[in-house]
Design a protein around this motif. Structure first.
Motif, short mmCIF file in Angstrom:
data_model
loop_
_atom_site.label_atom_id
_atom_site.label_comp_id
_atom_site.label_asym_id
_atom_site.label_seq_id
_atom_site.Cartn_x
_atom_site.Cartn_y
_atom_site.Cartn_z
N ASN A 174 19.24 35.41 31.41
CA ASN A 174 18.08 34.58 31.74
C ASN A 174 18.21 33.15 31.24
OD1 ASN A 174 16.41 36.31 33.17
ND2 ASN A 174 15.74 37.35 31.30
N HIS A 175 19.05 32.96 30.21
CA HIS A 175 19.09 31.66 29.56
C HIS A 175 20.26 30.76 29.94
CE1 HIS A 175 16.04 33.38 26.88
NE2 HIS A 175 15.74 32.12 26.61
N VAL A 176 21.27 31.34 30.58
CA VAL A 176 22.42 30.50 30.88
C VAL A 176 22.57 30.26 32.38
CG1 VAL A 176 23.65 31.39 28.85
CG2 VAL A 176 24.16 32.34 31.11
N GLY A 177 23.26 29.19 32.70
CA GLY A 177 23.64 28.92 34.08
C GLY A 177 25.14 29.07 34.18
N TYR A 178 25.63 29.65 35.26
CA TYR A 178 27.07 29.90 35.37
C TYR A 178 27.54 29.50 36.76
CZ TYR A 178 31.37 32.80 35.73
OH TYR A 178 32.65 33.25 35.93
N MET A 179 28.52 28.64 36.78
CA MET A 179 29.12 28.24 38.06
C MET A 179 30.57 28.72 38.03
SD MET A 179 29.12 24.43 39.62
CE MET A 179 30.50 23.87 40.57
N PRO A 180 30.86 29.82 38.74
CA PRO A 180 32.21 30.36 38.71
C PRO A 180 33.20 29.43 39.42
CG PRO A 180 30.69 31.83 39.87
CD PRO A 180 29.98 30.55 39.66
N MET B 205 30.09 19.13 48.78
CA MET B 205 28.68 19.52 48.91
C MET B 205 28.45 20.93 48.38
SD MET B 205 27.10 17.78 52.29
CE MET B 205 28.28 18.23 53.55
N LYS B 206 29.40 21.83 48.63
CA LYS B 206 29.31 23.19 48.08
C LYS B 206 29.18 23.13 46.57
CE LYS B 206 31.81 26.12 51.32
NZ LYS B 206 33.13 26.53 51.77
N GLN B 207 30.00 22.26 45.99
CA GLN B 207 30.02 22.14 44.54
C GLN B 207 28.66 21.65 44.02
OE1 GLN B 207 32.01 18.73 43.15
NE2 GLN B 207 33.31 19.88 41.77
N LYS B 208 28.07 20.70 44.72
CA LYS B 208 26.77 20.19 44.29
C LYS B 208 25.68 21.24 44.43
CE LYS B 208 27.98 15.43 44.94
NZ LYS B 208 28.44 14.55 46.00
N LEU B 209 25.73 22.01 45.53
CA LEU B 209 24.75 23.08 45.71
C LEU B 209 24.91 24.14 44.62
CD1 LEU B 209 22.52 24.49 47.29
CD2 LEU B 209 24.27 25.50 48.77
N ALA B 210 26.16 24.51 44.33
CA ALA B 210 26.40 25.52 43.30
C ALA B 210 25.85 25.05 41.96
CB ALA B 210 27.89 25.83 43.20
N LEU B 211 26.01 23.76 41.68
CA LEU B 211 25.50 23.22 40.42
C LEU B 211 23.97 23.28 40.39
CD1 LEU B 211 26.24 21.93 37.71
CD2 LEU B 211 26.28 19.71 38.84
N THR C 259 38.65 21.61 39.92
CA THR C 259 39.97 21.99 40.42
C THR C 259 40.07 21.74 41.92
OG1 THR C 259 40.40 23.57 38.68
CG2 THR C 259 41.53 23.95 40.75
N GLY C 260 41.16 21.10 42.33
CA GLY C 260 41.37 20.84 43.75
C GLY C 260 40.47 19.74 44.30
N VAL C 261 39.76 19.06 43.41
CA VAL C 261 38.84 18.01 43.84
C VAL C 261 39.53 16.66 43.64
CG1 VAL C 261 36.61 16.95 43.28
CG2 VAL C 261 36.85 19.43 43.25
N ASP C 262 39.35 15.73 44.57
CA ASP C 262 40.07 14.46 44.43
C ASP C 262 39.49 13.60 43.31
OD1 ASP C 262 38.12 12.35 45.44
OD2 ASP C 262 38.10 13.76 47.10
N ALA C 263 40.25 12.56 42.94
CA ALA C 263 39.93 11.77 41.75
C ALA C 263 38.55 11.12 41.81
CB ALA C 263 41.02 10.72 41.53
N VAL C 264 38.13 10.68 42.98
CA VAL C 264 36.83 10.03 43.10
C VAL C 264 35.71 11.04 42.87
CG1 VAL C 264 35.26 8.79 44.63
CG2 VAL C 264 37.69 8.28 44.68
N SER C 265 35.79 12.20 43.55
CA SER C 265 34.74 13.22 43.39
C SER C 265 34.72 13.75 41.96
CB SER C 265 34.99 14.38 44.35
OG SER C 265 35.22 13.90 45.64
N ARG C 266 35.88 13.80 41.32
CA ARG C 266 35.93 14.27 39.93
C ARG C 266 35.13 13.33 39.04
NH1 ARG C 266 40.81 15.08 36.81
NH2 ARG C 266 42.23 14.03 38.22
N LYS C 267 35.30 12.03 39.25
CA LYS C 267 34.56 11.04 38.44
C LYS C 267 33.06 11.21 38.66
CE LYS C 267 37.37 7.67 36.61
NZ LYS C 267 38.74 7.84 37.15
N GLU C 268 32.65 11.39 39.92
CA GLU C 268 31.23 11.55 40.22
C GLU C 268 30.67 12.80 39.56
OE1 GLU C 268 31.34 9.45 44.63
OE2 GLU C 268 30.93 11.60 44.44
N PHE C 269 31.47 13.88 39.58
CA PHE C 269 31.00 15.13 38.99
C PHE C 269 30.75 14.95 37.49
CE2 PHE C 269 31.18 19.47 37.41
CZ PHE C 269 30.41 20.12 38.35
#
Lengths: 248, 286
Positions: free
Chosen positions: B60-66, B121-127, B145-155
Motif C-alpha cells: 500500500n505504501h510503495v510505488g513500483y515501476m518494473p 509516453m509508456k514510461q510517463k504513464l507507468a510513472l 534503459t534503451g532510452v535516448d540521451a535527451v529522454s533520459r535527461k528529461e526523466f
C-alpha cells in the motif's frame, strides 16, 4: 585513391502512409570504417537499418550495400552482411558450439570450414573447453562477445550492430569495442547504433538522425568542434532537442 | 546466486541509485523490497515495515515501476490510471498534484490504448500509475534503459521534482553517468555491493592518479599500454584512454617516453579526475 564504398545511399526514403520515417538520407560508408548511426528513439534509425539489410523496401531513393541494390538484390545483401542486436542474437537453449554451427550453416559455410572457424573463434574469445555450455548459462557480456564473433563468422563485407552493448558491464563493454576494432582492421565495415555517447566517440564517423533526416555527419572530433562541445553527448543533445517528432 | 548477503540503508527523501550491469542482481533486489520475491536469508524493511510479515502494508505504501512495461495494453491511458487509483482506494483527483506535471504531457493521448503509445509516453504513464496513490517510496527498475540521451535527461528532471515533494526514490540503472544524479549510490556487480556512498566520495576513494592519453593511433596505443608491465589498466573513454600505473613515480615521463618510442602522432597526456565508471571498473577488478 578513393576508398572502396561498402554502403551508398542517395535520397533514401521510407514512408508509411503519410508518415515519413526516413526522409531522403544520403551518405556513403567506406571499407573497414566504423560508422556510428545515432539518433533519438523514433528518429528513424531502425527503419533505415532495415532497408540497408534488405528487410524492407524503400519508398524512393537509391542504396547499395556490399555492391548490391536494395530493391533488386536484397537476397544477396542478406548473404553478405552480418547482424546482431541487443535483443536477439543467439539461441539460449543451444550450446556455444551449436550456435556457431547453426549460424555458419545458415550462411552456407562448408563443414570443414565450420570446424576450423569454431576452433578459431573459441580461441579468440578464450572460451576453449566451454563449447558445450548453454548460452543461457553465460553472463550477458560474454554472450554479446560471442554473438558478435558469430555475426562475422562468414566474413561479411559489413556487420550491422544494433545497440550491441546495452546493459553490459563497463569492462566487457570495452572488450567488446576491442573486437570491433579488430574486425575493422581486417577490413570488415562496422555499422553501429548505440545510446552510449562515449561509444559514439570510438567511431571513425558518426551520423546523427533527427526526425528521419541525417542532420549531422562527420568525425566525432569535427562534430565536437562544429557544435562547440567537449563531448558527443553535448553534440547529440543540441541536435536531438530540435526534434519535432517524439517517441518511437 | 542472484544476491549475496547485501546490506544497506536508504534515508528518507533521498534518491538512491543501484548502479550495475545486467545480471548484477538489481531486479531481484527490487522484487524482494517490493514483496514480490522472498529472500532465502537476511531481512529487510521498507518504510518501517518488514518485507515478509508486513507485505500488505508495504504494497500500500510503495510505488513500483518494473523494468518491463507492465500496464494494461488494451486499456486507454486514462483507464490505466483510473484502474491503479481505484485498486489503491483513491482517485486521480485526490493525488492529481503529484502526477500533474507528468500526466499533462500524455493527456492529449488519454483515449489512446497504452499498447499503442511510444516508448517515452509508456514510461510517463507507468510513472503516473506508480505515483497515483502517493507512495512514500518509489522503486524504479531501470527506467532509462534503451532510452535516448535527451529522454533520459528529461526523466531525471521529473525525478528531481518528485524528490522535492518528499518521495524517497530507489532507482536502478546500467548507465554509470547517471550515478552523479543520485544523492547516494550502491555499485552492484554479480550480486555483491562494491561500494555504497555519495558519488563524490566514491570518486574520492579512487586511490591512484589517473591519466588521459590520446594519439592518432588509438587502437595500437591501447594494446601497447595494456600490455606494458608498468601499467595497471588502460581503458578507452571516448576520444582518450584512461591509464593507471602500478607505481606512481614519474608517471608522466613514463607515458611520454612510451608514446615517443611507439612513434605516435599528436600525443596528448594529462592528469584527470576519475568518474564513476573508472571507479566501478577499478572495484570490479579488486
Amino acid at each position: 585513391m578513393e576508398k572502396e564504398k561498402v554502403i551508398t545511399a542517395k535520397d533514401l526514403t521510407k514512408r508509411f502512409g503519410d508518415f515519413t520515417a526516413v526522409d531522403k538520407i544520403t551518405f556513403d560508408v567506406t571499407k573497414g570504417e566504423i560508422f556510428g548511426f545515432i539518433g533519438a528513439n523514433g528518429a528513424g534509425k531502425t527503419t533505415a537499418m532495415r532497408m540497408l539489410c534488405g528487410l524492407s523496401l524503400p519508398t524512393s531513393g537509391e542504396a547499395t550495400v556490399a555492391g548490391f541494390d536494395v530493391y533488386k538484390q536484397n537476397e544477396q545483401i542478406k548473404k553478405n552482411i552480418g547482424y546482431m542486436s541487443q535483443r536477439f542474437s543467439l539461441y539460449e537453449d543451444l550450446t556455444i558450439r551449436e550456435n556457431i554451427r547453426f549460424y555458419a550453416g545458415i550462411y552456407g559455410l562448408a563443414d570443414e570450414l565450420i570446424k576450423e572457424k569454431t576452433a578459431l573463434l573459441l580461441k579468440q574469445l578464450h572460451m576453449e573447453g566451454q563449447e558445450n555450455t548453454l548460452v543461457r548459462a553465460m553472463p550477458l557480456g560474454w554472450r554479446q562477445k560471442l554473438a558478435f564473433s558469430i555475426a562475422i563468422v562468414h566474413d561479411p563485407a559489413i556487420v550491422f550492430l544494433d545497440e550491441p552493448t546495452g546493459g553490459v558491464d563497463p569492462i566487457t563493454r570495452r572488450e567488446f569495442w576491442g573486437l570491433i576494432y579488430e574486425a575493422s582492421e581486417k577490413g570488415i565495415t562496422i555499422f553501429v547504433t548505440t545510446h552510449y555517447m562515449d561509444e559514439a566517440e570510438y567511431c571513425n564517423r558518426v551520423s546523427i538522425m533527427v526526425d528521419g533526416r541525417i542532420d549531422a555527419l562527420d568525425s566525432p572530433a569535427n562534430l565536437m568542434t562544429q557544435y562547440a562541445s567537449a563531448s558527443m553527448d553535448g553534440v547529440f543533445l543540441q541536435l536531438a532537442r530540435k526534434a519535432v517528432r517524439t517517441g518511437d | 546466486m542472484a544476491l549475496n548477503g547485501i546490506s544497506f540503508a536508504v534515508e528518507k527523501g533521498e534518491i538512491f541509485g543501484i548502479i550495475g550491469p545486467d545480471g548484477a542482481g538489481k531486479t531481484s533486489l527490487f522484487r524482494i523490497l517490493t514483496t514480490l520475491l522472498l529472500a532465502d536469508s537476511g531481512s529487510a524493511s521498507v518504510d518501517g515495515f518488514n518485507v515478509v510479515k508486513d507485505y500488505k502494508q508495504i504494497r500500500n505504501h510503495v510505488g513500483y515501476m518494473p523494468g518491463r512495461f507492465s500496464l494494461y495494453q488494451d486499456l486507454s491511458v486514462q483507464e490505466n490510471l483510473e484502474f491503479f487509483a481505484t485498486i489503491f482506494n483513491t482517485s486521480i483527483q485526490e493525488n492529481y498534484d503529484l502526477v500533474k506535471e507528468i500526466y499533462q504531457q500524455i493527456e492529449p493521448f488519454k483515449t489512446r490504448k497504452a499498447g499503442q503509445l511510444s516508448g517515452g509516453m509508456k514510461q510517463k504513464l507507468a510513472l503516473c500509475c506508480a505515483l497515483i496513490h502517493k507512495p512514500s517510496v518509489l522503486f524504479l527498475d531501470e527506467p532509462t534503459t534503451g532510452v535516448d540521451a535527451v529522454s533520459r535527461k528529461e526523466f531525471w528532471e521529473m525525478l528531481f521534482r518528485l524528490k522535492a515533494q518528499g518521495i524517497t526514490i530507489l532507482v536502478s540503472t546500467p548507465y554509470m553517468d547517471e550515478a552523479s544524479l543520485c544523492d547516494r549510490v550502491a555499485l552492484i556487480q554479480k550480486g555483491s555491493l562494491l561500494s555504497i556512498n555519495t558519488p563524490t566520495s566514491i570518486i574520492r576513494e579512487f586511490k591512484k592518479p589517473l591519466w588521459s592519453v590520446r594519439a592518432d593511433e588509438m587502437f595500437k596505443l591501447m594494446n601497447e599500454l595494456k600490455n606494458d608491465p608498468l601499467i595497471e589498466s588502460c581503458y578507452p573513454f571516448g576520444q582518450v584512454h584512461h591509464v593507471v600505473f602500478k607505481t606512481q613515480a614519474n608517471s608522466k615521463e613514463k607515458l611520454e617516453h612510451l608514446t615517443k618510442q611507439g612513434n605516435y602522432n599528436h600525443v596528448e597526456v594529462k592528469p584527470i579526475e576519475p568518474g564513476i565508471e573508472d571507479c566501478f571498473m577499478a572495484l570490479m577488478k579488486e
